[in-house]
Structures are given as structure tokens and as C-alpha cells.
Enzyme design. Structure first.
Site, mmCIF file in Angstrom:
data_model
loop_
_atom_site.group_PDB
_atom_site.id
_atom_site.type_symbol
_atom_site.label_atom_id
_atom_site.label_comp_id
_atom_site.label_asym_id
_atom_site.label_seq_id
_atom_site.Cartn_x
_atom_site.Cartn_y
_atom_site.Cartn_z
ATOM 1 N N GLU A 186 0.824 -1.213 0.000
ATOM 2 C CA GLU A 186 0.000 0.000 0.000
ATOM 3 C C GLU A 186 0.857 1.262 0.000
ATOM 4 O OE1 GLU A 186 -3.628 -1.702 2.732
ATOM 5 O OE2 GLU A 186 -1.770 -1.142 3.709
ATOM 6 N N ASP A 215 -7.579 -4.913 8.801
ATOM 7 C CA ASP A 215 -7.208 -3.679 8.115
ATOM 8 C C ASP A 215 -7.090 -3.870 6.609
ATOM 9 O OD1 ASP A 215 -4.924 -5.219 8.136
ATOM 10 O OD2 ASP A 215 -3.610 -3.697 8.981
HETATM 11 N N1 LIG Z 1 -4.363 -0.708 12.262
HETATM 12 C C1 LIG Z 1 -3.126 -0.408 12.017
HETATM 13 O O1 LIG Z 1 -2.746 0.771 11.926
HETATM 14 C C2 LIG Z 1 -2.125 -1.508 11.896
HETATM 15 C C3 LIG Z 1 -0.751 -1.214 11.873
HETATM 16 C C4 LIG Z 1 0.165 -2.267 11.827
HETATM 17 C C5 LIG Z 1 -0.312 -3.567 11.781
HETATM 18 N N2 LIG Z 1 -1.649 -3.810 11.740
HETATM 19 C C6 LIG Z 1 -2.184 -5.160 11.698
HETATM 20 O O2 LIG Z 1 -2.048 -5.718 12.988
HETATM 21 C C7 LIG Z 1 -1.966 -7.138 12.886
HETATM 22 C C8 LIG Z 1 -0.822 -7.657 13.717
HETATM 23 O O3 LIG Z 1 0.388 -7.242 13.138
HETATM 24 P P1 LIG Z 1 1.762 -7.855 13.634
HETATM 25 O O4 LIG Z 1 2.819 -7.112 12.913
HETATM 26 O O5 LIG Z 1 1.769 -7.915 15.128
HETATM 27 O O6 LIG Z 1 1.610 -9.343 13.048
HETATM 28 P P2 LIG Z 1 2.359 -10.665 13.544
HETATM 29 O O7 LIG Z 1 2.198 -11.639 12.431
HETATM 30 O O8 LIG Z 1 3.725 -10.335 14.036
HETATM 31 O O9 LIG Z 1 1.521 -11.137 14.815
HETATM 32 C C9 LIG Z 1 0.182 -11.586 14.734
HETATM 33 C C10 LIG Z 1 -0.094 -12.560 15.859
HETATM 34 O O10 LIG Z 1 -1.474 -12.911 15.816
HETATM 35 C C11 LIG Z 1 -1.579 -14.272 16.185
HETATM 36 N N3 LIG Z 1 -2.884 -14.787 15.746
HETATM 37 C C12 LIG Z 1 -3.289 -15.099 14.483
HETATM 38 N N4 LIG Z 1 -4.569 -15.556 14.518
HETATM 39 C C13 LIG Z 1 -4.961 -15.511 15.817
HETATM 40 C C14 LIG Z 1 -6.171 -15.846 16.483
HETATM 41 N N5 LIG Z 1 -7.221 -16.338 15.826
HETATM 42 N N6 LIG Z 1 -6.234 -15.667 17.843
HETATM 43 C C15 LIG Z 1 -5.163 -15.177 18.532
HETATM 44 N N7 LIG Z 1 -3.987 -14.871 17.950
HETATM 45 C C16 LIG Z 1 -3.894 -15.029 16.608
HETATM 46 C C17 LIG Z 1 -0.385 -14.920 15.507
HETATM 47 O O11 LIG Z 1 -0.062 -16.178 16.100
HETATM 48 C C18 LIG Z 1 0.712 -13.868 15.752
HETATM 49 O O12 LIG Z 1 1.417 -14.093 16.945
HETATM 50 C C19 LIG Z 1 -1.809 -7.440 11.391
HETATM 51 O O13 LIG Z 1 -3.044 -7.877 10.898
HETATM 52 C C20 LIG Z 1 -1.419 -6.113 10.780
HETATM 53 O O14 LIG Z 1 -1.831 -6.019 9.436
HETATM 54 C C21 LIG Z 1 -2.553 -2.811 11.823
#
Ligand SMILES: NC(=O)c1ccc[n+]([C@@H]2O[C@H](COP(=O)([O-])OP(=O)(O)OC[C@H]3O[C@@H](n4cnc5c(N)ncnc54)[C@H](O)[C@@H]3O)[C@@H](O)[C@H]2O)c1
Length: 360
Positions: A76, A247
């Protein structure tokens, strides 16, 4: 065929002009900056910069981010401008990446002056995105979370999670964390990282148990599909939900029934309706824009029984604020390098002459 126009041994390559140099904040310098300022003071500072920009929201150019989706993830571009400075971030989201030893989210970003269009800052934004996302969540919770909340359920214990915890403590005073992740290794990593930082940490066997007694629940899971991290029966009255993991189109975390019982707060509706939890709802589903709550033109939390839900997807203005913060801090600290990034010939119409003079 040779390219004789590029050969002119009599000439030597000119040194780049100062305008050619763009301050560049590498990952190493970003980490030095965070340690220099302190993680929690930096999160507090970012929260204030983001809030300042939400107060002048109407000034900014706004557009939903430009997303290129593939089977495995999304790439993005997130642009905005306040009329004086222009900024954009490049960011990806690839939930499958961690299985290959890669991060789900990586990013970099740039600021430029609007009057000349010349860049004035290029920065790593993988670390900065985690900081700004956490600062945005905390800024919102400062306005919406139930008064005096000390306990947060943190569901999804990956890359974003420690930043979320630290920002909620720095800004809202949360110091008890109830943790759940489908992968216990993620929770173990979080406990290892935050042990000795003054939190009361409780790993829980289910998301439902993690939510016991929590005034705030943060969902930051990653899955490239509709997931149901929270169901309606898990959500009691009075809670603040900080849902940041949903997101992208087709990527959500909450059962739609929760949305029906909550007051939903968003960053920029045209983007959130495509990417956020509310993509599951009709186009006219009522939402409140956070900038209006911050400006005092719309109410935030009205009473102790209300469920407030921040459907956070991450908006360009937050990245702009974060880059603005970094630009000021690196000017003070010198934690940047000059990057020879902009071709700047003495005679601006003689770009080719500059190239020719640089022939080896
Ligand atoms: N809103 C925003 O501004 C913003 C910014 C950055 C990241 N994000 C989003 O936040 C999320 C997390 O990002 P990250 O960098 O920590 O990712 P990451 O992959 O490092 O961590 C995600 C975690 O979620 C766990 N997980 C997956 N499915 C699950 C479930 N059903 N129940 C419980 N745990 C579960 C995984 O095991 C992993 O530990 C991503 O979806 C990312 O796109 C959003």
C-alpha cells in the site's frame, strides 16, 4: 553499441550540491533515537503529535490508501499533505511471512516540501509504524476507554503487541495485561520482552479468559481472511475495544453482532468502510470520526455501560505526524545520514550535462 555521449574523460564527476542531500533515518538510527528518547516518552510524544494533527484534520488532503492486493498480502501507498509538507508511506501486510521468517509488516516513508517538491526526510518506518499504531490506539483510548482502567486483554502477541502495551501504559496507565495468542510461542516472546518492565502479565489459555476483568481489549492478530477473534457473548458492557488487526478487504477480527452493540469510532470512513471491521456492515452503518471527538464536536464515551469500539486501520495522517516527530528529533540529535538522492545540476535545465560530466 557504445554510448559515446557518456564519455568525456576531461570532466570529473561534480560533488552533489547540498540540495541533493536528503536526511535519511536508517533502522539503526531509528533504534538509536528510540533508546535516546526512551520508548514510553517517544510513544507519549508521538501520541501528542498525532492528536495535534487530528485537531487540524480538515487541512489535510485525504484519500483511502492505494492498495495492491495479491493472494498472499497487500502493498500500500499512503499519501497526505497539510499544504506545506507532503508525506507518504510504503507499507506491506503479508500474514504468511512469519512462517518464512519474515515480518508481516515492513515500511518506509518520506516527507517533502510542497513549495519545491524536494524531499526533506526519508525514513525507515517498520519500527516507526509499530510505534505510531500503538500511539494512535492510546490516543483513542485516552478519549474512549472507561475511566481508571488498569487491565487490558491483548489478543495477538506478535510484532505490534509490546508497542501496544507500552503505549497504553504511557498514555492511559494500563499496567495489567491478560494475554492470548493461538501460537504460545508469541505469548512466551511477549512475556520475555516485557518481564522486568513493571507489568503484571497473565498468559491465558483462551481469548475469553484473557478478557476477564479487562476494561480495554486490543485485538492485533494477523490472518488474511475473515476471522472471529471475539464473539458477541465475550463482550461485556462498558468495555473499550481497540481492534487494529482487521485492516484489509476480507480481513476482520470481530463478529458483526459486536459492531451492532457498540459505538464505532474510525479514522477516515471512506478507507475504513473498505478495510475495517465495518466492511461487514451496510454502507450507511453509523460511525463517529475520531477527529471530531478530539475537537469536542462529537461525544466520545458517554457512560460506563457503553461499548466503544475503535475500528483502527491506520491512516496516512498518523504516518505524517510520526515522520514530523522524527524529523524534529533527528534535527536535534543528528541521528541521520545525508543521502545523495536528488539530482541537482548547477543549471537545472542541464541534467544531461551533469550526467555527461560524471562519466568515468
Ligand atoms: N491498524 C493499524 O494501523 C495496523 C498497523 C500495523 C499492523 N496492523 C495489523 O495488525 C496485525 C498484527 O500485526 P503484527 O505485525 O503484530 O503481526 P504478527 O504476524 O507479528 O503477529 C500476529 C499474531 O497474531 C496471532 N494470531 C493469528 N490468529 C490468531 C487468532 N485467531 N487468535 C489469537 N492470535 C492469533 C499470531 O499467532 C501472531 O502471533 C496485522 O493484521 C497487521 O496487518 C494494523
Amino acid at each position: 553499441m557504445n554510448a559515446p555521449v557518456l564519455r568525456n574523460p576531461a570532466m570529473t564527476a561534480p560533488a552533489p550540491s547540498t540540495l541533493a542531500h536528503v536526511p535519511f533515518v536508517s533502522v539503526a538510527n531509528m533504534m538509536r533515537l528510540v533508546h535516546h528518547v526512551g520508548v514510553e516518552p517517544m510513544l507519549l510524544g508521538l501520541t501528542d503529535y498525532i492528536e495535534e494533527d487530528f485537531r487540524r484534520w480538515e487541512l489535510f488532503d485525504k484519500t483511502p490508501r492505494v492498495a495492491s492486493h495479491s493472494r498472499d498480502g497487500v502493498i500500500e501507498l499512503m499519501p497526505t499533505s497539510d499544504g506545506e509538507v507532503y508525506g507518504f508511506k510504503y507499507v506491506n501486510g503479508h500474514p504468511k511471512n512469519t512462517r518464512a521468517g519474515l515480518q508481516t509488516v515492513t515500511a518506509f516513508g518520506l516527507l517533502a516540501t510542497v513549495d519545491t517538491g524536494y524531499p526533506v526526510l526519508l525514513s525507515e518506518m517498520t519500527v516507526l509504524t509499530a510505534l505510531r499504531t500503538a500511539a494512535t490506539s492510546a490516543m483513542v483510548a485516552r478519549h474512549l476507554a472507561p475511566e481508571g482502567t488498569k487491565t487490558m486483554a491483548l489478543i495477538g502477541n506478535g510484532a505490534q503487541s509490546e508497542f501496544q502495551a507500552l503505549a497504553m501504559r504511557a498514555v492511559c496507565g494500563v499496567d495489567r495485561l491478560r494475554l492470548f495468542d493461538i501460537d504460545p510461542a508469541s505469548t512466551e516472546k511477549l512475556v520475555r520482552n516485557l518481564s522486568g518492565h513493571g507489568f503484571d502479565l497473565t498468559p491465558c489459555p483462551t481469548a475469553e479468559e484473557a478478557m476477564e476483568g479487562a476494561g480495554i481489549v486490543t485485538t492485533c492478530t494477523a490472518d488474511k481472511q475473515y476471522a472471529t477473534i471475539l464473539t458477541d457473548n465475550m463482550v461485556g458492557s462498558g468495555i473499550h475495544i481497540n481492534a487494529i488487526g482487521g485492516d484489509c478487504p476480507g480481513k476482520t477480527e470481530l463478529h458483526p453482532d459486536i459492531l451492532k452493540r457498540s459505538d464505532v469510532f474510525v479514522e477516515y470512513p471512506p478507507q475504513t468502510r473498505i478495510e475495517g471491521e465495518i466492511q461487514q456492515m451496510p454502507e450507511d452503518f453509523p460511525v463517529t470520526e475520531m477527529w471530531e471527538v478530539i475537537n469536542g464536536t462529537k461525544p466520545g464515551r458517554r457512560d460506563g455501560r457503553q461499548i466503544t469500539l475503535f475500528d483502527g486501520v491506520g491512516f496516512a495522517i498518523e504516518d505524517f505526524s510520526a515522520l514530523r516527530y522524527v524529523r524534529e528529533r533527528v534535527r536535534e540529535t543528528g541521528l541521520y545520514e545525508d543521502l545523495d538522492m536528488i539530482a541537482d545540476p548547477d543549471d537545472p535545465r542541464d541534467l544531461f550535462g551533469m550526467l555527461q560530466r560524471a562519466a568515468p
